[in-house]
Enzyme design. Structure first.
Site, mmCIF file in Angstrom:
data_model
loop_
_atom_site.group_PDB
_atom_site.id
_atom_site.type_symbol
_atom_site.label_atom_id
_atom_site.label_comp_id
_atom_site.label_asym_id
_atom_site.label_seq_id
_atom_site.Cartn_x
_atom_site.Cartn_y
_atom_site.Cartn_z
ATOM 1 N N GLY A 36 1.057 -1.285 0.089
ATOM 2 C CA GLY A 36 0.182 0.106 -0.093
ATOM 3 C C GLY A 36 0.630 1.187 0.196
ATOM 4 O O GLY A 36 0.808 1.973 -0.760
ATOM 5 N N HIS A 37 1.918 1.173 0.805
ATOM 6 C CA HIS A 37 2.982 2.336 0.703
ATOM 7 C C HIS A 37 3.761 2.641 -0.362
ATOM 8 O O HIS A 37 3.831 3.166 -1.275
ATOM 9 C CB HIS A 37 3.573 2.337 1.818
ATOM 10 C CG HIS A 37 3.004 2.469 2.992
ATOM 11 N ND1 HIS A 37 2.932 0.908 4.018
ATOM 12 C CD2 HIS A 37 2.626 3.303 4.114
ATOM 13 C CE1 HIS A 37 2.429 1.604 5.515
ATOM 14 N NE2 HIS A 37 2.362 2.454 4.932
ATOM 15 N N GLU A 148 -6.494 5.722 0.826
ATOM 16 C CA GLU A 148 -8.256 6.285 1.411
ATOM 17 C C GLU A 148 -7.950 5.389 1.950
ATOM 18 O O GLU A 148 -9.538 5.418 2.689
ATOM 19 C CB GLU A 148 -9.020 6.286 0.116
ATOM 20 C CG GLU A 148 -8.824 7.547 -0.893
ATOM 21 C CD GLU A 148 -9.501 7.203 -2.439
ATOM 22 O OE1 GLU A 148 -10.386 6.347 -2.107
ATOM 23 O OE2 GLU A 148 -9.785 7.681 -2.469
#
Length: 285
Positions: A36-37, A148
């Protein structure tokens, strides 16, 4: 990739990046990096000339009974991952550098910080707003990128930027990047590593039940019983409790009893084992 642990070195290095008019993107993190990062880093590289990532486990956003000491710290591994993705600069200050002796200032963002995770974690978003404002002032990025998955956090940061007239980055250059998920649908999170094997399997009920609830809401079913059913499914699957399951306006995060024609979001926080998971998904009005 360059690394700084002091503000003087950071400022000198950022000034050098800007000498040729480089457009700088900032990706704030607390480390323990995952896909995700890295997706945020890739998005920042697409839109900016140089990417600055920060790694700072921010003590002011942890409550007295939360996992500050247990939060995973793996700076060397994280730095290697960032360098492999083409990150230009890593800002990795110690707490004393970010909050020197005598530090007394805090930023509180009303409205969007209340309710949801704000109700369960008093003071959390004050800590988030304060440290992100400091990061914006320290790096002065042209753009900043946030996942998000922490949708309320993103709303708080945008409200802060708007209300304080920030120009680097401006509120419209604070970019929300869609949640990255595991193959079974669970949102990627540093806290997933705390899940036991059994809890990890049961946790997939969260995104599955959310999708079912969204389909029912979009078909016109009353919101309250749909959300009650979602909570029941999670508890039956092995979740210990549900902090909230809310249909909210995407901009204000005000709870909705029905779809109103404006963009909406289903937001859920639930505890399984010792781990608190959060997730959110868009709902078509």
């Amino acid at each position: 990739m360059q690394t700084a642990t002091t503000l003087d070195v950071l400022r000198t290095s950022i000034a050098k990046l800007r000498e040729n008019g480089a457009r700088i993107g900032l990706v704030p993190t607390m480390g323990a990096l995952h896909e995700g990062h890295l997706t945020l880093i890739r998005r920042a590289r697409e839109e900016c000339d140089s990417v600055v990532a920060s790694i700072f486990v921010n003590p002011t956003q942890f409550g007295p009974n939360e996992d500050l000491d247990a939060y995973p710290r793996q700076l060397a591994e994280d730095a290697a991952m960032l360098e492999a993705e083409g990150c230009a600069f890593l800002w990795a200050p110690e707490p004393q550098e970010m909050y020197p002796d005598g530090f007394v200032t805090s930023i509180s963002v009303s409205g969007v910080s209340e309710g949801l995770c704000g109700a369960a974690r008093p003071g959390h978003f004050d800590g988030v707003a304060t440290v992100v404002n400091k990061l914006f002032n320290q790096v002065a990025p042209d753009m900043a990128f946030f996942g998000e998955k922490d949708f309320q956090q993103l709303a708080v940061i945008r409200a802060m930027a708007r209300d304080l007239d920030l120009t680097r980055p401006h509120v419209h250059s604070i970019v929300g990047v869609p949640t990255v998920r595991e193959s079974d649908g669970l949102a990627m999170s540093s806290r997933n590593r705390y899940l036991s094997e059994g809890d990890r399997a049961a946790a997939t009920t969260l995104p599955q039940s959310m999708k079912t609830a969204i389909a029912r809401i979009e078909d016109g079913e009353p919101v309250a019983p749909v959300l009650a059913a979602l909570e029941g499914e999670l508890l039956q699957a092995g979740f210990a409790s549900v902090d909230y399951a809310v249909l909210a306006d995407s901009a204000s995060l005000a709870p909705l009893e029905r779809l109103s024609g404006s963009p909406a979001r289903l937001l859920v926080a639930a505890r399984i084992g010792t781990t608190r998971l959060i997730d959110n998904m868009a709902v078509c009005a």
